[in-house]
Each structure stands twice: as structure tokens, then as C-alpha cells.
Design a protein around this motif. Structure first.
Motif, PDB file in Angstrom:
ATOM      1  N   GLU A  32      28.978 -41.136  21.940  1.00 16.93           N
ATOM      2  CA  GLU A  32      30.122 -40.539  22.629  1.00 16.93           C
ATOM      3  C   GLU A  32      29.704 -39.971  23.982  1.00 16.93           C
ATOM      4  O   GLU A  32      30.426 -40.111  24.982  1.00 16.93           O
ATOM      5  CB  GLU A  32      30.725 -39.439  21.752  1.00 16.93           C
ATOM      6  N   ALA A  33      28.525 -39.329  24.033  1.00 16.14           N
ATOM      7  CA  ALA A  33      28.037 -38.808  25.315  1.00 16.14           C
ATOM      8  C   ALA A  33      27.787 -39.947  26.293  1.00 16.14           C
ATOM      9  O   ALA A  33      28.103 -39.841  27.492  1.00 16.14           O
ATOM     10  CB  ALA A  33      26.758 -37.997  25.085  1.00 16.14           C
ATOM     11  N   GLU A  34      27.246 -41.046  25.818  1.00 14.95           N
ATOM     12  CA  GLU A  34      27.012 -42.209  26.675  1.00 14.95           C
ATOM     13  C   GLU A  34      28.342 -42.780  27.173  1.00 14.95           C
ATOM     14  O   GLU A  34      28.488 -43.119  28.354  1.00 14.95           O
ATOM     15  CB  GLU A  34      26.243 -43.270  25.888  1.00 14.95           C
ATOM     16  N   ARG A  35      29.318 -42.875  26.271  1.00 16.65           N
ATOM     17  CA  ARG A  35      30.618 -43.430  26.646  1.00 16.65           C
ATOM     18  C   ARG A  35      31.306 -42.586  27.715  1.00 16.65           C
ATOM     19  O   ARG A  35      31.856 -43.112  28.677  1.00 16.65           O
ATOM     20  CB  ARG A  35      31.512 -43.525  25.401  1.00 16.65           C
ATOM     21  N   ARG A  36      31.204 -41.263  27.569  1.00 23.00           N
ATOM     22  CA  ARG A  36      31.881 -40.364  28.504  1.00 23.00           C
ATOM     23  C   ARG A  36      31.041 -40.063  29.742  1.00 23.00           C
ATOM     24  O   ARG A  36      31.546 -39.518  30.719  1.00 23.00           O
ATOM     25  CB  ARG A  36      32.230 -39.054  27.795  1.00 23.00           C
ATOM     26  N   VAL A  38      28.465 -37.860  29.873  1.00 27.29           N
ATOM     27  CA  VAL A  38      28.241 -36.409  29.948  1.00 27.29           C
ATOM     28  C   VAL A  38      26.971 -36.060  29.174  1.00 27.29           C
ATOM     29  O   VAL A  38      26.517 -36.820  28.315  1.00 27.29           O
ATOM     30  CB  VAL A  38      29.439 -35.630  29.370  1.00 27.29           C
ATOM     31  N   ASN A  70      34.038 -28.376  25.985  1.00 27.09           N
ATOM     32  CA  ASN A  70      34.512 -29.652  25.433  1.00 27.09           C
ATOM     33  C   ASN A  70      34.794 -30.678  26.527  1.00 27.09           C
ATOM     34  O   ASN A  70      34.588 -31.885  26.330  1.00 27.09           O
ATOM     35  CB  ASN A  70      35.788 -29.427  24.620  1.00 27.09           C
ATOM     36  N   GLU A  71      35.228 -30.211  27.687  1.00 27.30           N
ATOM     37  CA  GLU A  71      35.576 -31.121  28.776  1.00 27.30           C
ATOM     38  C   GLU A  71      34.343 -31.755  29.406  1.00 27.30           C
ATOM     39  O   GLU A  71      34.380 -32.915  29.829  1.00 27.30           O
ATOM     40  CB  GLU A  71      36.369 -30.358  29.840  1.00 27.30           C
ATOM     41  N   ARG A  72      33.241 -31.015  29.443  1.00 30.27           N
ATOM     42  CA  ARG A  72      32.078 -31.454  30.229  1.00 30.27           C
ATOM     43  C   ARG A  72      30.841 -31.818  29.405  1.00 30.27           C
ATOM     44  O   ARG A  72      29.854 -32.286  29.965  1.00 30.27           O
ATOM     45  CB  ARG A  72      31.713 -30.350  31.235  1.00 30.27           C
ATOM     46  N   VAL A  74      29.222 -33.067  25.229  1.00 25.14           N
ATOM     47  CA  VAL A  74      29.362 -33.340  23.798  1.00 25.14           C
ATOM     48  C   VAL A  74      28.515 -32.291  23.083  1.00 25.14           C
ATOM     49  O   VAL A  74      27.298 -32.203  23.307  1.00 25.14           O
ATOM     50  CB  VAL A  74      28.891 -34.760  23.435  1.00 25.14           C
TER      51      VAL A  74
END
Length: 701
Positions: A32-36, A38, A70-72, A74
């Protein structure tokens, strides 16, 4: 969406209702961090951690801060007791970067799990030169957005540094420590010993259970009075201080001061298992009545407050509990007293006696006029005599006995009244390693102090580990809760300490299946955790989840390192079975102890204790005779009381056991007999318990 509600860990469940969008550790979070695009905020703690609770209340329950986080980022939450491998890798990075560590641990990672910024507790507002948590988040976010290349370079350097540190332990085998190494360890400990207050170093001061074991074994092998004095003075200072629960038994995690007065009030299974065994061995070596009382009260604490319905032992009691006056959750509220509370409960006369006995003062020894109970003088002025097998209490005559009875009556009334207070929360997950330590301690204590209920409790906990934690292919799972196994694989300390517990059960019960089960666990250690080229041991198996490096640390923390715990269990198993493979593995693993003995003996205490056993043999004791013969029991008792370092004991009837140590050993003149061997040579068998006692260093009074 907070994803912790389905987790088993009590610590993760404490955060399940946070507005922070927590993820448990796992590949999904990093994907999820890679996808976003962040970074990952990794927050590591445990259920009984006071400052973890503080940071949770101040920051993770703040909706505005949670929204920003949460915005910036994971956000990943880890229970260090479930995942000691994750904790170890990133704590090493924190300590290398900041010079200190602790929990809560706060680490910022790339989506590739590489750390680049570190800390522990951060306050909600700037305080005492510390940035606020919001400021830290903003700074990391700005660096990630505006200086991504620099962040990547920092992460790469840290990863390389961790790999270089790991290589130190695997660079090559050393010889096992010899006499000179252990003498140097004792000399270094003597310089670091606190002559005035016992223990080692300054504040905060931690209970040095593994070092006490080394000191007692060194005294038994060499006769060193300096070693015995350090062990005895430390044991007495802790037993009389506030770190020891004077009403309910058991010990807190550590003392915030150098004098053992004010504890950090959380009570951990591992501390109490290790200290139970240390005080039992102090009693065995000296006959101290105080040590005997502390051992028994600690065992009773384990059974009363940490035993789970399934028969194993829970991890910890929280430091905090509800203060009824303030209505707030407060550290130590369950344990501390004010003079007025004593008067209300006991009346003026007995309250004055209680205040004197337990050092409850008008000014207080803790916070807000409250006092932590201490027992600085022995009631009746006695209680320090009583050899093995004796009551260990004060003289049963004259005023001293009356004083001791008065102390016991007051203590019982205070303990009963305390049960009406809101109790600290319990982290009821079961950790395999810590239960192994408890099994060993309870089995030995039950056998030596004639408490069969303690042996039964040890057996029941061992049965739970077999039923829930041991998989069909012989692997261990680290944790369980409510009789259901967790998903996390066992680490080296789980295999080593569980094997240690099973070996202790075999010595006490004579049931050969415990020896066989220990052997199976140790075979897994050699297959999956050992470096064949060097003899070094890793903390995780060769098929475990791949982290930024494979954790490996031979030094003790709050518990014996998995590395040296495995060495000890391998050595014991070899003594029972004659296995050269297991003894050689133990000797190779102990090589690292020689390198650290003189430089850092406080942090290699269990390795030093195992080295003492290696130098002494260890002695192998076989008692042959019918189980129902009093002469067999007398020889067994003498063997259990022996102080010879790491001595192993096998008891059985001739021809009825396949355990190699008992093989081909007959009775002597038709009578039960004991055989003592070491260094591939045996003494003549004896039928006399006094002769056996002399051979094994039994303290006779």
C-alpha cells in the motif's frame, strides 16, 4: 479503516479503535505504501508499556493528528513481543542512530522496509527540547516529498551499516571461554558492582538475574567469595526494595532509581520466571530464609496472577491502573500507600507498625505523598538462616517469632485490602519462550521446596505448549491466546527456552518424553538457526520472513539471548545423551562469549553461566533405584541440592529407561546407587546421600 480489530495481540487490540488507520505488519501494508508513494510509520510497543499508553492517548487518539498521519503515511503497529525479530532489527537502527532506545519505538521506513528516521516517544507539544509528534510528521513528510534522493541515500547507508554490524558475530568462530575469560568477567563485574546498593551500574537499574546465575555458578566451581557476595547482596537489596512486591510477591520490570526503591510497575512473566530460579539457587547456595520466602512468593504470584485458564502463563501485568480518587489511569496506583490509608485499614497502632515495617512516610517515597512498600529490615531480626530443607523463617521462639507473626498478619491484611482496588490490566497472550522459562523455574522450585503443585503447574504449561504451539512438522509458533495459536513463527529463544523447560521437567519428573521433545526442538535449532561454517546462531530461522537483515544477537536483554540459551540447552542435552554433535554445537556457539566476557559481562550473563557449566563438565548424575524406595528419593534429593554448575540429573530403575545416562548402570549390592561422571570419567558409584552431596557441592548446615 483500522485493521487491528481482528488481531490476537492485546497490544494491537488496544489500538483497534484509534482514528489512526493502522495496519498490522505484513506485505499488504508495504504494498500500500508503494502504491501510494508514501513512507511507512512503524510504531512498536507492548501492552504493559506505560509510555506506549501515554503516546496513544496524547497522539494516536487525536482525530486531527490521525487525519494528517493517514493522509501522508501508511501506519503500521507491531507488538514487539509477538515480533521480536522486527523489533530487534529496527531497535538496533534506533540505538545506532540516536544512542538510545526504548518503547514506544517510532521509525519511518521506505516502502522497501528501509529505515531513515528514528525516535521513541514524541510528545503532543514541543517539550524539554523534544519536537512534538506533529512536527516530526511534518518534517518527515517534507523530506520525503522534497528530498527523496537524500532520504534514499540515508536509508541505504543505514541498511549497509546494519549488515556490517551483523557480520561481526558471524565473521568466525572463537574458542569457548576459558578460565581466564571467566576470571576477567568477574573482575569487570566487580568494578561495576554497586557496593552500597547492590546490582550493577546506576539508574535505571534492572534485575540482573542472568548475572546472578553466573556468579553463583562461578562461586560453586571456584569458591570465589567475591562472586557469592555480589550475588547475595544484590538478591537481598532487590528483595527488600520497592521493585519487589512486598504484599503479593513477584517483581516489577526495573527500578527508576539506583536504590531499588521506586519501580516501573509493570510485572513481566520473563522477569519473574528468571528471578524465581535465581532466588531458588540463592537459597540452595546459602540457605537464606529471605531467598526461600521470595522464591515461594514469586512462584505463588505466577500461579495466582499470571496463570491462564488453559494452564499456561500470561505475558505481563500493566504498570497503570485506575486511581479511584482521581478517576485517572495512573502508574503504580494499585501498589502504593499513604499513611492515612494504613490508619483507616489497620487502626493507629498497627498502622504505625506497618509504616515502620514497610517505610511508608508522610512525605512519601513515590509521587503525591504515596510510598512504595519496602522491607528494609527483617521482622524479628532473623530469617536469614535455614539451610536447604529447613523452613528458612525466623527463630521459632521469643520475641522474634512474635514480631514475624505480627508482620505476616499485617502483610496479609494489606494484601487482602489491596485486592479491592482496581487491578492492572493483564496481557494474556502466551509466549512460548517465556513459558519455557517459567516451566524450568517452577519445576525446580517445586522439587527443591516440596511443592508438588508447582511441578504440576509446570507440566500443565508444557502440555499447553505441546498442544497449541508445536506444529505437526515440529516447528514452534511464538504466541497463543485463549488456547488459539497465533500466526507468528517461533524465534530462536522460543526453541531454546522451551527446550530448557522440558529438560528441567525431565530432571524433576523422570518422564523421558520431555527429554525426547527437547531433543526435537534442538534438532530444529541446528537445522534452521545455525551457521554451519562458524557455529554462530541466528535469531530467526532460515525460512523466516526476510527483513532488511537477519537478526542475530548473542547478548542478553531482559531475557537470555536465544544464542546462549540454545548453547545451554544443547550442552544439557548432550550431557544426558552423550551426543557429540550437540556438545560440539554448544561449544562453537559459546565462542562468542569469550569475545564478550571481559568487555561486557553484564550483557552476556547467561552465556557466562553456560560457560561455567562447560568448564565444570557439566557433571552427569544418574540415580538408579525403584521409584518408591526411600533410598532412591534420598539420593535424588541430594542431587537436586547440588550446586555444581549445570549438573544434569536422571533418575530411573535399572533397565527401565532408554535414556543413555541411565543405561548399563546397576544397583550396588542391591541398593539404589548414584553415579557421577564428568569429562568422560566417572567416580565410583555410591549408595550414600552424604557422599553424593559432597561430590556435587551441596551446602550442608
Amino acid at each position: 479503516m483500522n485493521r487491528l480489530a481482528g488481531e490476537q495481540s492485546p497490544y494491537l487490540l488496544q489500538h483497534a479503535d484509534n482514528p489512526v488507520d493502522w495496519w498490522p505488519w505484513g506485505p499488504e501494508a508495504f504494498a500500500e505504501a508503494e502504491r501510494r508513494g508514501v513512507p511507512v510509520l512503524l510504531s512498536v510497543g507492548y501492552a504493559a508499556c506505560h509510555w506506549c499508553h501515554v503516546m496513544a492517548h496524547e497522539s494516536f487518539e487525536d482525530a486531527g493528528l490521525a487525519g494528517y498521519l493517514n493522509e501522508r503515511f501508511v501506519a503500521v503497529k507491531v507488538d514487539r513481543e509477538e515480533r521480536p525479530d522486527v523489533d530487534a532489527v529496527y531497535m538496533e537502527a534506533v540505538q545506532a542512530a540516536t544512542g538510545q532506545g526504548g518503547w514506544p519505538m517510532t521509525v519511518f521506513l521506505t516502502p522497501d522496509k528501509e529505515p531513515f528516521y528514528f525516535g521513541t516517544y514524541f510528545p503532543p507539544e514541543p517539550r524539554h527540547g523534544m519536537a512534538s509528534f506533529r512536527q516530526v510528521l511534518e518534517g518527515v513528510d517534507a523530506a520525503w516529498r522534497d528530498r527523496r534522493q537524500e532520504v534514499g541515500e540515508v536509508a541505504g547507508r543505514i541498511r549497509a551499516d546494519l549488515a556490517q554490524r551483523a557480520a561481526v558475530y558471524s565473521a568466525g568462530a572463537h574458542h569457548p571461554p576459558g578460565e581466564a575469560d571467566l576470571h576477567q568477567a568477574l573482575a569487570t563485574l566487580s568494578r561495576e558492582f554497586d557496593q552500597a546498593r547492590g546490582g550493577f551500574g546506576g539508574a535505571p537499574k534492572f534485575p540482573p538475574a542472568m548475572v546472578i546465575e553466573f556468579l553463583l555458578r562461578h562461586h560453586a566451581r571456584t569458591g570465589s567469595e567475591a562472586a557469592l557476595e555480589m550475588a547475595v547482596r544484590t538478591g537481598e537489596a532487590m528483595a527488600r526494595g520497592g521493585i519487589h512486591d512486598q504484599l503479593g510477591g513477584g517483581f516489577a520490570r526495573y527500578s527508576v532509581d539506583a536504590g531499588w526503591v521506586v519501580p516501573h510497575f509493570e510485572k513481566m512473566l520473563y522477569d519473574n520466571a528468571l528471578l524465581l530460579r535465581a532466588y531458588l539457587h540463592l537459597w540452595r547456595a546459602t540457605g537464606s530464609g529471605l531467598a526461600r520466602r521470595v522464591a515461594l512468593s514469586t512462584a505463588d504470584f505466577l500461579l495466582r496472577e499470571l496463570r491462564t485458564p488453559e494452564g499456561a502463563f500470561a505475558s505481563a501485568l500493566d504498570a497503570d491502573s485506575l486511581d479511584e480518587e482521581s478517576g485517572q489511569s495512573t502508574e503504580g496506583a494499585y501498589y502504593v500507600w499513604e499513611p492515612g490509608q494504613l490508619v483507616d485499614l489497620l487502626g493507629p497502632a498497627d498502622a504505625a507498625t506497618a509504616a515502620r515495617l514497610f517505610t511508608v512516610t508522610a512525605d512519601g517515597t513515590f509521587e503525591h505523598g504515596t510510598s512504595v512498600l519496602q522491607l528494609l529490615a527483617e521482622p524479628g531480626g532473623s530469617g536469614e538462616s535455614g539451610g536447604p530443607g529447613e523452613s528458612g523463617g525466623p527463630a521459632e521462639s521469643g520475641r522474634s517469632a512474635e514480631d514475624f507473626a505480627e508482620y505476616e498478619a499485617i502483610r496479609a491484611r494489606l494484601a487482602e485490602a489491596r485486592t479491592a482496588r482496581p487491578a492492572p490490566a493483564r496481557d494474556d497472550k502466551v509466549v512460548a519462550a517465556w513459558n519455557g522459562l517459567a516451566i524450568a523455574a517452577l519445576a525446580e522450585t517445586g522439587a527443591l521446596l516440596d511443592r508438588p503443585d508447582l511441578v504440576e503447574a509446570a507440566e500443565r504449561a508444557a502440555d499447553l505448549l505441546l498442544a497449541v504451539h508445536l506444529t505437526a512438522d515440529g516447528r514452534l509458533l511464538r504466541t497463543s491466546r485463549d488456547g488459539r495459536a497465533g500466526a507468528n513463527a517461533g524465534v530462536l529463544e522460543d526453541y531454546a527456552d522451551t527446550a530448557e523447560g522440558f529438560l528441567a521437567l525431565y530432571a524433576v519428573t523422570g518422564a523421558a518424553e520431555w527429554l525426547q521433545l527437547a531433543g526435537g526442538l534442538l534438532d530444529t535449532v541446528l537445522k534452521h538457526f545455525a551457521d554451519e561454517a562458524t557455529g554462530a546462531l541466528y535469531d530467526t530461522a532460515d525460512d523466516a520472513e526476510e527483513l532488511i537483515r537477519r537478526p542475530q544477537d548473542p547478548t542478553d536483554n531482559a531475557t537470555p539471548s536465544g544464542w546462549t540459551a540454545a548453547a545451554g540447552a544443547l550442552l544439557t542435552y548432550a550431557a544426558y545423551t552423550g551426543s557429540d554433535r550437540h556438545r560440539t554445537a554448544a561449544e562453537r556457539a559459546l565462542g562468542v562469549v569469550g569475545a564478550l566476557a571481559g568487555r561486557a559481562p553484564r550483557f552476556i550473563g547467561w552465556g557466562l553461566a553456560v560457560a561455567e557449566a562447560l568448564l565444570d563438565g557439566p557433571r552427569e548424575v544418574a540415580v538408579l533405584g525403584p521409584a518408591d524406595d526411600p533410598a532412591t528419593a534420598a539420593l535424588r534429593r541430594a542431587a537436586l541440592l547440588g550446586t555444581a554448575p549445570g549438573a544434569v540429573l536422571a533418575v530411573g530403575a535399572p533397565g527401565e529407561s532408554e535414556v543413555p545416562l541411565l543405561a548399563d548402570r546397576p544397583l550396588v549390592g542391591g541398593a539404589p546407587a548414584a553415579y557421577v561422571c564428568r569429562h568422560f570419567a566417572c567416580d565410583a558409584p555410591t549408595t550414600d546421600p552424604a557422599v553424593l552431596a559432597e561430590r556435587l557441592g551441596v551446602v550442608v548446615r
